[in-house]
Write an enzyme that holds these catalytic residues in place. Structure first.
Site, PDB file in Angstrom:
ATOM      1  N   ASP A   1      -6.203  -8.570   9.274  1.00 59.62           N
ATOM      2  CA  ASP A   1      -6.352  -7.307   9.999  1.00 59.62           C
ATOM      3  C   ASP A   1      -6.823  -7.559  11.423  1.00 59.62           C
ATOM      4  O   ASP A   1      -7.733  -8.370  11.661  1.00 59.62           O
ATOM      5  CB  ASP A   1      -7.405  -6.416   9.325  1.00 59.62           C
ATOM      6  CG  ASP A   1      -6.893  -5.743   8.070  1.00 59.62           C
ATOM      7  OD1 ASP A   1      -5.686  -5.842   7.780  1.00 59.62           O
ATOM      8  OD2 ASP A   1      -7.712  -5.099   7.385  1.00 59.62           O
TER       9      ASP A   1
ATOM     10  N   HIS B   1      -7.416  -2.162  13.664  1.00 61.83           N
ATOM     11  CA  HIS B   1      -6.821  -1.486  12.505  1.00 61.83           C
ATOM     12  C   HIS B   1      -7.575  -0.191  12.200  1.00 61.83           C
ATOM     13  O   HIS B   1      -6.962   0.835  11.889  1.00 61.83           O
ATOM     14  CB  HIS B   1      -6.849  -2.444  11.310  1.00 61.83           C
ATOM     15  CG  HIS B   1      -6.273  -1.909  10.036  1.00 61.83           C
ATOM     16  ND1 HIS B   1      -5.217  -1.036   9.996  1.00 61.83           N
ATOM     17  CD2 HIS B   1      -6.624  -2.139   8.724  1.00 61.83           C
ATOM     18  CE1 HIS B   1      -4.926  -0.752   8.740  1.00 61.83           C
ATOM     19  NE2 HIS B   1      -5.774  -1.393   7.957  1.00 61.83           N
TER      20      HIS B   1
ATOM     21  N   TRP C   1       0.856  -1.179   0.000  1.00 61.26           N
ATOM     22  CA  TRP C   1       0.000   0.000   0.000  1.00 61.26           C
ATOM     23  C   TRP C   1       0.898   1.236   0.000  1.00 61.26           C
ATOM     24  O   TRP C   1       1.871   1.304   0.762  1.00 61.26           O
ATOM     25  CB  TRP C   1      -0.909  -0.029   1.231  1.00 61.26           C
ATOM     26  CG  TRP C   1      -2.089   0.881   1.109  1.00 61.26           C
ATOM     27  CD1 TRP C   1      -2.224   2.116   1.659  1.00 61.26           C
ATOM     28  CD2 TRP C   1      -3.297   0.620   0.383  1.00 61.26           C
ATOM     29  NE1 TRP C   1      -3.443   2.654   1.324  1.00 61.26           N
ATOM     30  CE2 TRP C   1      -4.134   1.759   0.545  1.00 61.26           C
ATOM     31  CE3 TRP C   1      -3.751  -0.448  -0.385  1.00 61.26           C
ATOM     32  CZ2 TRP C   1      -5.398   1.857  -0.038  1.00 61.26           C
ATOM     33  CZ3 TRP C   1      -5.014  -0.353  -0.955  1.00 61.26           C
ATOM     34  CH2 TRP C   1      -5.816   0.775  -0.783  1.00 61.26           C
TER      35      TRP C   1
ATOM     36  N   HIS D   1       0.960  -4.797   7.317  1.00 65.08           N
ATOM     37  CA  HIS D   1      -0.052  -5.167   6.329  1.00 65.08           C
ATOM     38  C   HIS D   1       0.581  -5.592   5.001  1.00 65.08           C
ATOM     39  O   HIS D   1       0.015  -5.404   3.929  1.00 65.08           O
ATOM     40  CB  HIS D   1      -1.027  -4.008   6.118  1.00 65.08           C
ATOM     41  CG  HIS D   1      -1.816  -3.684   7.352  1.00 65.08           C
ATOM     42  ND1 HIS D   1      -3.100  -4.129   7.562  1.00 65.08           N
ATOM     43  CD2 HIS D   1      -1.466  -2.990   8.458  1.00 65.08           C
ATOM     44  CE1 HIS D   1      -3.520  -3.701   8.747  1.00 65.08           C
ATOM     45  NE2 HIS D   1      -2.544  -3.010   9.304  1.00 65.08           N
TER      46      HIS D   1
ATOM     47  N   GLU E   1      -6.470 -10.198   3.839  1.00 68.32           N
ATOM     48  CA  GLU E   1      -6.141  -9.465   2.612  1.00 68.32           C
ATOM     49  C   GLU E   1      -4.875 -10.048   1.987  1.00 68.32           C
ATOM     50  O   GLU E   1      -4.046 -10.648   2.666  1.00 68.32           O
ATOM     51  CB  GLU E   1      -5.948  -7.979   2.926  1.00 68.32           C
ATOM     52  CG  GLU E   1      -7.228  -7.318   3.425  1.00 68.32           C
ATOM     53  CD  GLU E   1      -7.047  -5.910   3.938  1.00 68.32           C
ATOM     54  OE1 GLU E   1      -7.947  -5.071   3.727  1.00 68.32           O
ATOM     55  OE2 GLU E   1      -6.004  -5.630   4.583  1.00 68.32           O
TER      56      GLU E   1
ATOM     57  N   HIS F   1      -2.127 -11.121   4.885  1.00 74.02           N
ATOM     58  CA  HIS F   1      -2.189 -10.756   6.297  1.00 74.02           C
ATOM     59  C   HIS F   1      -3.634 -10.726   6.772  1.00 74.02           C
ATOM     60  O   HIS F   1      -4.564 -10.674   5.974  1.00 74.02           O
ATOM     61  CB  HIS F   1      -1.528  -9.397   6.535  1.00 74.02           C
ATOM     62  CG  HIS F   1      -2.215  -8.267   5.830  1.00 74.02           C
ATOM     63  ND1 HIS F   1      -1.960  -7.942   4.506  1.00 74.02           N
ATOM     64  CD2 HIS F   1      -3.175  -7.393   6.246  1.00 74.02           C
ATOM     65  CE1 HIS F   1      -2.717  -6.919   4.147  1.00 74.02           C
ATOM     66  NE2 HIS F   1      -3.472  -6.566   5.182  1.00 74.02           N
TER      67      HIS F   1
ATOM     68  N   HIS G   1     -13.725  -0.882   5.775  1.00 73.34           N
ATOM     69  CA  HIS G   1     -13.103  -1.408   6.986  1.00 73.34           C
ATOM     70  C   HIS G   1     -13.987  -1.185   8.210  1.00 73.34           C
ATOM     71  O   HIS G   1     -14.109  -2.064   9.073  1.00 73.34           O
ATOM     72  CB  HIS G   1     -11.722  -0.780   7.199  1.00 73.34           C
ATOM     73  CG  HIS G   1     -10.629  -1.401   6.392  1.00 73.34           C
ATOM     74  ND1 HIS G   1     -10.258  -0.943   5.157  1.00 73.34           N
ATOM     75  CD2 HIS G   1      -9.825  -2.478   6.651  1.00 73.34           C
ATOM     76  CE1 HIS G   1      -9.262  -1.688   4.681  1.00 73.34           C
ATOM     77  NE2 HIS G   1      -8.983  -2.616   5.568  1.00 73.34           N
TER      78      HIS G   1
END
Length: 218
Positions: A62, A66, A26, A56, A182, A60, A170
């Site tokens: 969450d 998060h 990201w 992340h 994810e 992974h 989220h």
């Protein structure tokens, strides 16, 4: 981009990404770098690597914290959230995962659902971050929360769209106590029912944990 291990045996299929230097991440997260700290080739007594990466990175899970203040950290995740029967649902829409494609599958409370999109074939062939990946629409995230599913998995680095509905999705999922996986690579997986094992590393109050995810057809 290296995506998964070939070490599949006894019908188990590895659907996790291989962590490597320079892999996609990201944009505002730390870049990934793996370098030697001790090295046999340099005369040290053993090999030890130094890892620089964000929580992340790659495949992974969450933590609820998060995006949710006071939410459970990844070390408090119930193990059965990501171990057990899971449904892989194929998504044809190349923009987002919408209620119209999810609803016919009659999801029930407690279901673990993994969405396979064009991301698995398209996004993992390069180390550059892909901005236009298929994501979960806000309405679909709210629908999943209403159905009280247990776990949701996606085949790129976020359930929400880049510069789009990341916060809303989220909040809808994590805020409802849904655990999110994810960075799955589902390119070798056909839609259907599977046994899932996906355990994140145990980080105290962690906002996420890198994970090894495997599926076995049922």
């Amino acid at each position: 981009m290296s995506v998964s291990s070939a070490n599949n045996s006894s019908d188990w299929i590895d659907v996790s990404l291989t962590i490597h230097t320079g892999m996609a991440h990201w944009p505002d997260n730390p870049g990934i770098k793996i370098e030697p700290s001790l090295c046999l080739a340099h005369g040290d007594v053993c090999n030890v690597s130094k890892l620089t990466l964000g929580s992340h990175t790659g495949t992974h899970v969450d933590g609820l914290n998060h995006f949710i203040k006071g939410g459970l950290g990844i070390d408090k995740m119930p193990l059965d959230a990501t171990i057990g029967k899971a449904r892989v649902i194929g998504i044809e829409d190349t923009e987002s995962i919408k209620v119209a494609e999810i609803a016919p599958h009659n999801l029930q409370a407690g279901d673990r659902v993994l969405f396979k999109t064009v991301n698995s074939e398209r996004c993992y062939q390069q180390d550059d971050f892909v901005e236009d990946f298929v994501y979960i629409s806000t309405e679909a995230a709210e629908y999943l929360a209403e159905r009280q599913v247990r776990t949701v998995g996606v085949d790129y680095l976020s359930v929400g769209g880049y510069q789009g509905n990341v916060v809303e999705v989220h909040h809808a999922l994590l805020g409802s106590g849904i655990w999110v996986i994810e960075g799955l690579n589902l390119s070798a997986i056909a839609p259907g029912e599977y046994e899932l094992i996906c355990l994140p590393i145990k980080i105290q109050d962690g906002d996420a944990g890198l994970a090894r995810a495997i599926l076995k057809p049922l």
